[in-house]
Design a protein around this motif. Sequence first.
Motif, PDB file in Angstrom:
ATOM      1  N   ALA A   1      48.352  92.769  11.763  1.00 33.81           N
ATOM      2  CA  ALA A   1      48.190  92.633  10.321  1.00 33.81           C
ATOM      3  C   ALA A   1      46.693  92.551  10.031  1.00 33.81           C
ATOM      4  O   ALA A   1      45.886  92.386  10.945  1.00 33.81           O
ATOM      5  N   PRO A   2      46.279  92.688   8.782  1.00 34.37           N
ATOM      6  CA  PRO A   2      44.865  92.532   8.457  1.00 34.37           C
ATOM      7  C   PRO A   2      44.344  91.193   8.958  1.00 34.37           C
ATOM      8  O   PRO A   2      45.061  90.189   8.943  1.00 34.37           O
ATOM      9  N   PRO A   3      43.079  91.146   9.417  1.00 29.45           N
ATOM     10  CA  PRO A   3      42.540  89.913   9.988  1.00 29.45           C
ATOM     11  C   PRO A   3      42.380  88.829   8.936  1.00 29.45           C
ATOM     12  O   PRO A   3      42.215  89.113   7.750  1.00 29.45           O
ATOM     13  N   VAL A   4      42.437  87.591   9.405  1.00 29.37           N
ATOM     14  CA  VAL A   4      42.288  86.464   8.500  1.00 29.37           C
ATOM     15  C   VAL A   4      41.276  85.497   9.082  1.00 29.37           C
ATOM     16  O   VAL A   4      40.988  85.509  10.269  1.00 29.37           O
ATOM     17  N   GLY A   5      40.701  84.657   8.221  1.00 23.75           N
ATOM     18  CA  GLY A   5      39.873  83.560   8.693  1.00 23.75           C
ATOM     19  C   GLY A   5      38.383  83.832   8.651  1.00 23.75           C
ATOM     20  O   GLY A   5      37.904  84.914   8.311  1.00 23.75           O
ATOM     21  N   ALA A   6      37.643  82.802   9.023  1.00 24.36           N
ATOM     22  CA  ALA A   6      36.189  82.838   8.950  1.00 24.36           C
ATOM     23  C   ALA A   6      35.585  83.852   9.905  1.00 24.36           C
ATOM     24  O   ALA A   6      34.562  84.467   9.607  1.00 24.36           O
TER      25      ALA A   6
ATOM     26  N   GLN B   1      45.673 111.904  11.163  1.00 21.93           N
ATOM     27  CA  GLN B   1      45.725 111.603   9.736  1.00 21.93           C
ATOM     28  C   GLN B   1      46.895 110.712   9.323  1.00 21.93           C
ATOM     29  O   GLN B   1      46.705 109.766   8.547  1.00 21.93           O
ATOM     30  N   PRO B   2      48.137 110.960   9.799  1.00 25.63           N
ATOM     31  CA  PRO B   2      49.225 110.060   9.394  1.00 25.63           C
ATOM     32  C   PRO B   2      48.961 108.608   9.776  1.00 25.63           C
ATOM     33  O   PRO B   2      49.330 107.691   9.035  1.00 25.63           O
ATOM     34  N   ALA B   3      48.311 108.379  10.909  1.00 28.04           N
ATOM     35  CA  ALA B   3      47.988 107.013  11.321  1.00 28.04           C
ATOM     36  C   ALA B   3      46.884 106.420  10.464  1.00 28.04           C
ATOM     37  O   ALA B   3      46.932 105.256  10.073  1.00 28.04           O
ATOM     38  N   GLU B   4      45.871 107.228  10.151  1.00 26.96           N
ATOM     39  CA  GLU B   4      44.771 106.729   9.336  1.00 26.96           C
ATOM     40  C   GLU B   4      45.238 106.299   7.951  1.00 26.96           C
ATOM     41  O   GLU B   4      44.705 105.370   7.359  1.00 26.96           O
ATOM     42  N   LYS B   5      46.265 106.989   7.432  1.00 31.75           N
ATOM     43  CA  LYS B   5      46.752 106.689   6.087  1.00 31.75           C
ATOM     44  C   LYS B   5      47.752 105.539   6.060  1.00 31.75           C
ATOM     45  O   LYS B   5      48.041 104.989   4.996  1.00 31.75           O
ATOM     46  N   ALA B   6      48.311 105.175   7.206  1.00 30.98           N
ATOM     47  CA  ALA B   6      49.337 104.138   7.267  1.00 30.98           C
ATOM     48  C   ALA B   6      48.727 102.765   7.035  1.00 30.98           C
ATOM     49  O   ALA B   6      47.613 102.480   7.485  1.00 30.98           O
ATOM     50  N   GLY B   7      49.468 101.902   6.372  1.00 31.73           N
ATOM     51  CA  GLY B   7      48.970 100.560   6.077  1.00 31.73           C
ATOM     52  C   GLY B   7      48.680  99.756   7.322  1.00 31.73           C
ATOM     53  O   GLY B   7      47.717  98.987   7.369  1.00 31.73           O
TER      54      GLY B   7
ATOM     55  N   ASN C   1      57.558 112.765  14.392  1.00 29.63           N
ATOM     56  CA  ASN C   1      57.188 114.165  14.296  1.00 29.63           C
ATOM     57  C   ASN C   1      55.666 114.258  14.308  1.00 29.63           C
ATOM     58  O   ASN C   1      55.003 113.691  13.436  1.00 29.63           O
ATOM     59  N   VAL C   2      55.102 114.989  15.270  1.00 32.87           N
ATOM     60  CA  VAL C   2      53.647 115.037  15.416  1.00 32.87           C
ATOM     61  C   VAL C   2      52.967 115.639  14.193  1.00 32.87           C
ATOM     62  O   VAL C   2      51.904 115.174  13.768  1.00 32.87           O
ATOM     63  N   VAL C   3      53.563 116.646  13.599  1.00 36.29           N
ATOM     64  CA  VAL C   3      52.931 117.344  12.479  1.00 36.29           C
ATOM     65  C   VAL C   3      52.934 116.488  11.221  1.00 36.29           C
ATOM     66  O   VAL C   3      51.913 116.338  10.547  1.00 36.29           O
ATOM     67  N   THR C   4      54.082 115.887  10.893  1.00 34.50           N
ATOM     68  CA  THR C   4      54.201 115.133   9.645  1.00 34.50           C
ATOM     69  C   THR C   4      53.960 113.638   9.816  1.00 34.50           C
ATOM     70  O   THR C   4      53.644 112.946   8.848  1.00 34.50           O
ATOM     71  N   GLY C   5      54.130 113.142  11.035  1.00 38.30           N
ATOM     72  CA  GLY C   5      54.022 111.709  11.261  1.00 38.30           C
ATOM     73  C   GLY C   5      55.275 110.942  10.927  1.00 38.30           C
ATOM     74  O   GLY C   5      55.323 109.717  11.091  1.00 38.30           O
TER      75      GLY C   5
END
Length: 471
Positions: free
Chosen positions: A206-211, A311-317, A327-331
Amino acid sequence: MDSSQDKNAPSPIPTLGRFPALDRVEYPADLRNLSVEQLKQVADELRAETVDAVSTTGGHLGASLGVVELTVALHAVFDTPDDKVIWDVGHQAYPHKILTGRRDRIRTLRQPGGLSGFTRRAESKYDPFGAAHSSTSISAGLGMAVAHHLRAEEDPSYRERNVIAVIGDGSISAGMAYEAMNNAAVAGPGAERLIVILNDNEMSIAPPVGAMSNYLSRLMSSRKFMGLRELAGKFVKKLPAPVERTARKADEYARGMITGGTLFEELGFYYVGPVDGHDLPQLVSILRNLRDTDNGPIMLHVITEKGHGYQPAEKAGDKYHAVAKFNVVTGEQKKGPAGPPSYTSVFSRELTRRAATDNKIAAITAAMPSGTGLDAFAKAYPDRFFDVGIAEQHAVTFAAGMATEGLRPFCAIYSTFLQRAYDQVMHDVVLQKLPVRFAIDRAGLVGADGATHAGSFDADFSHLRQFRVIL
């Protein structure tokens, strides 16, 4: 080429099938006579091979894509397996496995009888330390470095080795990492050969948290100073020994005045960075300099992007942290047939519903809000939700503290990770009879993640009423 295009961006994914550069690399030694341009081609093809393999097996894709260039650079510069590379957690080790004699088995990843999804000592001599739980790499690496030094003192023919621990910005938030760094400064001359690479992608599961997350973000503004220090380092190496020592002391003062110093330097590490973790020529150059110095322990701060180059990974949350077959092409991921509601979804729904009528309910997780179902609770009651990061021990005792003051804390942690906090469970919760509820996700035996993620001791605690287990 468009002049605005990022010169460090990876080439498009090559046509899947045969990879001419990667086909010539069976073991890391095959990388060491290649030019930087040839290494860049290997990296592009390695990224494509990783995507293709994981599309058929599922697994932890995003972290592996983020360290492709770093993996190639490490094995091209260091004399692995004599030099040791330790991958913290092991989520990012798929490219490493492909380059270390396991490419022909990479499509058995996480399958019965196949390759482990993490590093495993029994699997390869290139896996010097088994992983799957986070934040262990610096401790293990320091132990190896000290052992190498002691062996070299006993046997003059024994060559001291470099030890490289690659740890993420999420993993370095855990207390064990700081225990190791604190000890490295006083562990003796063996620590000089320890290089810690902080792989900072601003995301764990998940997104990092904390100081610490905020601190690392501030450090990213020091790129200009990195260049000055590189220049100073080259100059210092040419000086006579007495003058060199004076120059190094001056460098310490300069770092303090220009940047205010860093936490890592206060812990005894020589800090280098941040650097672009996808700039392969720069990585090779810097790693060669670090390999040839004895100014350790060293902290190299590398900035990477989880899912980089696909690209599909870069766009994923979640940057494709863990994926099913896709699917490699569509993700697009292949979903199994619908079944009954999962334990996680039922727990999430009921806890959120009950919190509407009981304002004493609080929820705590250790860097797994979506995996434990607490993301829904967090949206509904943000003031009563606490993600403490990768810090299970703290999570348990934090919940115990809440319980002493009348709150009703629900501590939701995967079974495999709660095993790291059994002392806190027994000492801080059970012995004091505090009403902490533990929602243990992924209890008992598990599948593809293997033995490291099995809840082996769940049955031992299910009889303790004070423990308030929700299985």
